[in-house]
Design an enzyme around this catalytic site. Structure first.
Site, mmCIF file in Angstrom:
data_model
loop_
_atom_site.group_PDB
_atom_site.id
_atom_site.type_symbol
_atom_site.label_atom_id
_atom_site.label_comp_id
_atom_site.label_asym_id
_atom_site.label_seq_id
_atom_site.Cartn_x
_atom_site.Cartn_y
_atom_site.Cartn_z
ATOM 1 N N ASN A 208 30.807 23.037 5.029
ATOM 2 C CA ASN A 208 30.188 22.697 6.314
ATOM 3 C C ASN A 208 31.274 22.826 7.374
ATOM 4 O O ASN A 208 32.454 22.708 7.065
ATOM 5 C CB ASN A 208 29.722 21.242 6.316
ATOM 6 C CG ASN A 208 28.526 21.030 5.431
ATOM 7 O OD1 ASN A 208 28.207 21.859 4.592
ATOM 8 N ND2 ASN A 208 27.874 19.900 5.607
ATOM 9 N N ASP A 305 25.755 12.501 -3.864
ATOM 10 C CA ASP A 305 25.722 11.940 -2.516
ATOM 11 C C ASP A 305 26.619 10.698 -2.532
ATOM 12 O O ASP A 305 26.254 9.664 -3.092
ATOM 13 C CB ASP A 305 24.279 11.591 -2.126
ATOM 14 C CG ASP A 305 24.186 11.202 -0.655
ATOM 15 O OD1 ASP A 305 25.116 10.538 -0.154
ATOM 16 O OD2 ASP A 305 23.194 11.569 -0.011
ATOM 17 N N PHE A 324 27.218 8.695 8.552
ATOM 18 C CA PHE A 324 27.057 9.506 9.753
ATOM 19 C C PHE A 324 25.833 10.382 9.600
ATOM 20 O O PHE A 324 25.480 10.768 8.490
ATOM 21 C CB PHE A 324 28.295 10.386 9.988
ATOM 22 C CG PHE A 324 29.387 9.646 10.696
ATOM 23 C CD1 PHE A 324 30.051 8.613 10.063
ATOM 24 C CD2 PHE A 324 29.726 9.971 12.003
ATOM 25 C CE1 PHE A 324 31.043 7.903 10.718
ATOM 26 C CE2 PHE A 324 30.718 9.270 12.671
ATOM 27 C CZ PHE A 324 31.380 8.237 12.025
ATOM 28 N N LYS A 338 17.320 8.123 7.559
ATOM 29 C CA LYS A 338 18.473 8.331 6.662
ATOM 30 C C LYS A 338 19.123 7.005 6.272
ATOM 31 O O LYS A 338 19.525 6.814 5.138
ATOM 32 C CB LYS A 338 19.487 9.235 7.365
ATOM 33 C CG LYS A 338 20.603 9.709 6.476
ATOM 34 C CD LYS A 338 21.423 10.805 7.118
ATOM 35 C CE LYS A 338 20.671 12.125 7.145
ATOM 36 N NZ LYS A 338 21.415 13.203 7.763
HETATM 37 O O1 C5P Z 1 22.379 13.648 4.029
HETATM 38 P P1 C5P Z 1 23.395 13.962 5.045
HETATM 39 O O2 C5P Z 1 24.445 14.936 4.566
HETATM 40 O O3 C5P Z 1 22.879 14.341 6.396
HETATM 41 O O4 C5P Z 1 24.123 12.558 5.274
HETATM 42 C C1 C5P Z 1 25.253 12.432 6.070
HETATM 43 C C2 C5P Z 1 26.042 11.228 5.648
HETATM 44 O O5 C5P Z 1 26.130 11.172 4.235
HETATM 45 C C3 C5P Z 1 27.475 11.302 6.119
HETATM 46 O O6 C5P Z 1 27.921 9.973 6.307
HETATM 47 C C4 C5P Z 1 28.193 11.969 4.969
HETATM 48 O O7 C5P Z 1 29.564 11.642 4.932
HETATM 49 C C5 C5P Z 1 27.452 11.384 3.771
HETATM 50 N N1 C5P Z 1 27.361 12.276 2.613
HETATM 51 C C6 C5P Z 1 28.053 11.973 1.449
HETATM 52 N N2 C5P Z 1 27.910 12.762 0.349
HETATM 53 C C7 C5P Z 1 27.115 13.860 0.379
HETATM 54 C C8 C5P Z 1 26.419 14.175 1.555
HETATM 55 C C9 C5P Z 1 26.565 13.369 2.654
HETATM 56 O O8 C5P Z 1 28.776 10.989 1.438
HETATM 57 N N3 C5P Z 1 27.010 14.627 -0.698
#
Ligand code: C5P
Length: 397
Positions: A208, A305, A324, A338
């Site tokens: 990303n 996640d 975030f 979320k």
């Molecule tokens: O689901 P999304 O990626 O939009 O969520 C964003 C939040 O989840 C951010 O705080 C990001 O650091 C965290 N995140 C995470 N592990 C992932 C995906 C997102 O900790 N695999």
């Protein structure tokens, strides 16, 4: 903030030792008292007389000095300070510290102390980049030792690169942070930052966009309020924050592992832009074009996640978990959903549509979403956003 604070300054044997004279002066100006310890090599670069004159203190050099031991034993010397600072920390001193050597006064004090240690490395760029030094640095960071610098730049040896000792004022700031009595003193906070890189093959990866600037600013702001911060970062461009424990990772799996290793924590702030998917099976060798125009088909697997995993921990969950949400549409609605889906306490939501210029830029405009509702913060620098978030965290803990 440094008024009345006691600093034990271990001066190592490098050309940067001359900067310590300025460091002592700057610390003295701020009301700190500096007890200097010189290694044998340091005495080749600065004289005990000049160090004593500037610090106004007795200078210690010898482990087996009977007069010193009668006045103040080396154990007592190691404990009498609020903070031990090693500047310049040479490759040799770092190696001795990492290996637990105690064969002169400086290394014995570093082993015997029960106080926090801050090191300011200084050495030739190749010595800094050497795998042995990098191993030692990783060991010391893991042991909770704080680092300031080294910086990039021209060196006395005529080469250019990482290895210049941090400037005296930067060291003063790091000392300030290490000694901070702020509201987060005694609190351990994990911050994730930057992107993750998920290998496709040895030369390609999925990632990303993330500069790591906001995560770095949050770690700095928390440390400034006195928190003990573990900063877990993917390969981001932003310089690493000073005065915190830095753990470098590459993939989402490594980031999760590092977070789990860093727990327990009082709070966790997940600012990393973690890749949602990785290759189901990364290739061991480079995928080649075969000349027929056929394109490879990439099969993805879902990454763990990290935010959700930690938010939903049954035992040992941090008291405050902050996620975030970087969104391009329906920012508030998506971020509110979320928060519930992930199970975190707060979501810091922001609009990262290209027209906002936030992604990779210096500013951010966020809405903080909590159980109580939402509050929009005015658009401001990423540092100000970080400071505001850090103050909110301090109030909540
Ligand atoms: O689901 P999304 O990626 O939009 O969520 C964003 C939040 O989840 C951010 O705080 C990001 O650091 C965290 N995140 C995470 N592990 C992932 C995906 C997102 O900790 N695999």
């Amino acid at each position: 903030m440094l008024q009345g604070r006691k600093i034990l300054l271990v001066i190592g044997g490098g050309i940067a030792a001359y900067k310590c004279l300025d460091l002592i002066r700057r610390l003295a100006e701020r009301g700190a008292s500096v007890t200097p310890v010189l290694t044998a090599a340091a005495q080749e670069f600065v004289t005990p007389l000049s160090v004593a004159a500037l610090s106004g203190q007795k200078v210690y050099t010898d482990l087996f000095d009977l007069t010193d031991e009668a006045e103040m034993g080396h154990i007592q010397l190691s404990r009498a300070a609020d903070l031990v600072v090693v500047a310049p920390a040479t490759a040799d001193l770092l190696a001795k510290m990492a290996g637990g050597h105690a064969n002169d006064l400086a290394t014995t004090l570093l082993m015997a102390t029960d106080k926090p240690i801050l090191v300011a490395p200084a050495m030739n760029v190749r010595m800094w980049d050497h795998p042995a030094t990098q191993r030692n640095v990783a060991t010391l960071k893991n042991d909770g030792i704080a680092f300031v610098g080294p910086n990039d730049g021209h060196m006395a040896c005529g080469e250019f690169g990482a290895g210049r000792m941090a400037e005296p004022l930067e060291i003063v700031t790091a000392i300030d942070m290490a000694l901070s009595d702020g509201p987060l003193k005694g609190k351990h906070i994990i911050v994730t930052s930057g992107p993750t890189h998920e290998p496709i093959d040895p030369v390609r990866y999925i990632a990303n966009r993330s500069s790591g600037v906001q995560g770095t600013a949050i770690a700095t702001a928390l440390a400034t309020l006195g928190a003990d911060v573990t900063f877990i970062t993917g390969p981001a461009d932003a310089p690493r924050p000073q005065g915190v424990r830095v753990v470098e990772v590459e993939t989402a799996h490594e980031m999760l592992e590092a977070v789990q290793k860093a727990l327990p924590a009082d709070a966790a702030v997940f600012a990393a832009a973690v890749a949602d998917w990785r290759m189901a099976k990364a290739m061991d060798s480079k995928i080649k074009k075969d000349g027929t125009g056929a394109v490879p088909v990439l099969e993805f697997a879902e990454n763990p996640d990290i935010l959700k995993t930690v938010s939903q921990m049954k035992i040992g969950r941090p008291a405050l978990v902050v996620g975030f949400a970087a969104e391009t549409d329906d920012v508030i609605a998506n971020a509110t959903a979320k928060r519930l889906r992930k199970g975190c306490d707060w979501i810091v939501a922001n609009d990262v549509s290209p027209e906002t210029g936030i992604m990779g830029g210096a500013e951010n405009a966020v809405t903080l979403i909590t159980e109580e509702g939402q509050e929009s913060w005015p658009r401001s620098g990423k540092t100000e956003v970080a400071e505001r978030l850090a103050r909110r965290i301090a109030e909540a803990l």
